[in-house]
Design an enzyme around this catalytic site. Structure first.
Site, PDB file in Angstrom:
ATOM      1  N   THR A 189       0.849  -1.186   0.000  1.00  0.00           N
ATOM      2  CA  THR A 189       0.000   0.000   0.000  1.00  0.00           C
ATOM      3  C   THR A 189       0.886   1.237   0.000  1.00  0.00           C
ATOM      4  OG1 THR A 189      -0.075   0.097   2.413  1.00  0.00           O
ATOM      5  CG2 THR A 189      -1.814  -1.158   1.319  1.00  0.00           C
ATOM      6  N   VAL A 238       7.946  -2.537   6.970  1.00  0.00           N
ATOM      7  CA  VAL A 238       7.949  -1.076   6.954  1.00  0.00           C
ATOM      8  C   VAL A 238       8.485  -0.568   5.617  1.00  0.00           C
ATOM      9  CG1 VAL A 238       8.731   1.026   8.090  1.00  0.00           C
ATOM     10  CG2 VAL A 238       8.293  -1.043   9.445  1.00  0.00           C
ATOM     11  N   LYS A 239       7.675   0.235   4.963  1.00  0.00           N
ATOM     12  CA  LYS A 239       8.014   0.763   3.639  1.00  0.00           C
ATOM     13  C   LYS A 239       8.692   2.118   3.809  1.00  0.00           C
ATOM     14  CE  LYS A 239       5.653   0.736  -0.860  1.00  0.00           C
ATOM     15  NZ  LYS A 239       4.313   0.765  -1.477  1.00  0.00           N
ATOM     16  N   ILE A 240       9.933   2.214   3.319  1.00  0.00           N
ATOM     17  CA  ILE A 240      10.776   3.383   3.527  1.00  0.00           C
ATOM     18  C   ILE A 240      11.168   3.983   2.175  1.00  0.00           C
ATOM     19  CG2 ILE A 240      12.975   4.189   4.474  1.00  0.00           C
ATOM     20  CD1 ILE A 240      11.290   3.244   6.710  1.00  0.00           C
TER      21      ILE A 240
END
Length: 216
Positions: free
Chosen positions: A27, A86-88
């Site tokens: 997402t 975790v999208k970084i």
């Protein structure tokens, strides 16, 4: 190759899960906004709802663009569910955050990758996934699939364990070509995944079988 669905729409996620081939979800803030999800509590609750549907990883994106903010958000996101990755973003502070989170045993997805150099830095920092956006490269008359090919070559050269997650998939041929090139994962809208089911000869053959079965 793993199949992720790129959406925040719960009904589409359920349909992909029911199909039996879904390995995870990605997402981003734009997809959340499209579903009318606003506010930190509502966003986190939505992530939890997604995790309750799927069996695999769910990428949840930080909104901060500074190191301290990303680290704080990451600590909160991983409390939602064990499936959270975790999208970084691919920026200097993002690489620092990926390195620190990896040291803590927190899985990461480095997003907004558009070059081999960026993918190399993400792998060096220990990212679990790297997300090259192939469709957006195609949009500016650059071949996104070449990026997948080059990243695969470099990762194989040095034994990097970072998984190539091909993002910004536009169609079913993107999926097929990413599979040919050795992408570990694709993340795609549901329509592109369902398009893999379709072939006119399948339709013709099935219609013929059904017609002939009435004669039995």
């Amino acid at each position: 190759m793993k199949f992720f669905i790129d959406t925040a729409n719960l009904e589409q996620i359920k349909k992909a899960q029911d199909l039996g081939v879904l390995d995870g979800v990605t997402t981003n803030p734009s997809l959340m906004a499209k579903e009318g999800i606003k506010g930190k509590e509502a966003i986190n609750a939505h992530y939890k709802a997604i995790c309750d549907i799927v069996d695999g990883d769910v990428s949840a994106e930080v909104l901060s663009v500074d190191y301290d903010g990303m680290m704080k958000e990451a600590a909160e996101l991983v409390k939602i569910d064990d499936k959270i990755v975790v999208k970084i973003p691919m920026i200097a502070d993002g690489i620092k955050a990926i390195k620190a989170l990896t040291a803590k045993g927190i899985r990461t997805n480095c997003t907004l990758v558009f070059s081999v150099g960026q993918a190399l830095l993400a792998a060096k920092a220990g990212a679990t996934y790297v997300s090259p956006f192939i469709g957006r490269l195609d949009d500016i008359s650059s071949d996104g699939l070449i990026l997948i090919e080059d990243i695969r070559l470099i990762y194989d050269n040095y034994g990097f364990e970072t998984q190539i997650l091909a993002a910004s998939i536009r169609n079913s041929m993107h999926i097929i070509n990413c599979a040919k090139l050795g992408a570990d994962v694709i993340t795609s809208p549901l329509d592109s995944i369902l398009a893999l089911l379709k072939h006119p000869l399948t339709d013709i053959g099935l219609a013929k079988f059904i017609e002939d079965s009435k004669k039995l």
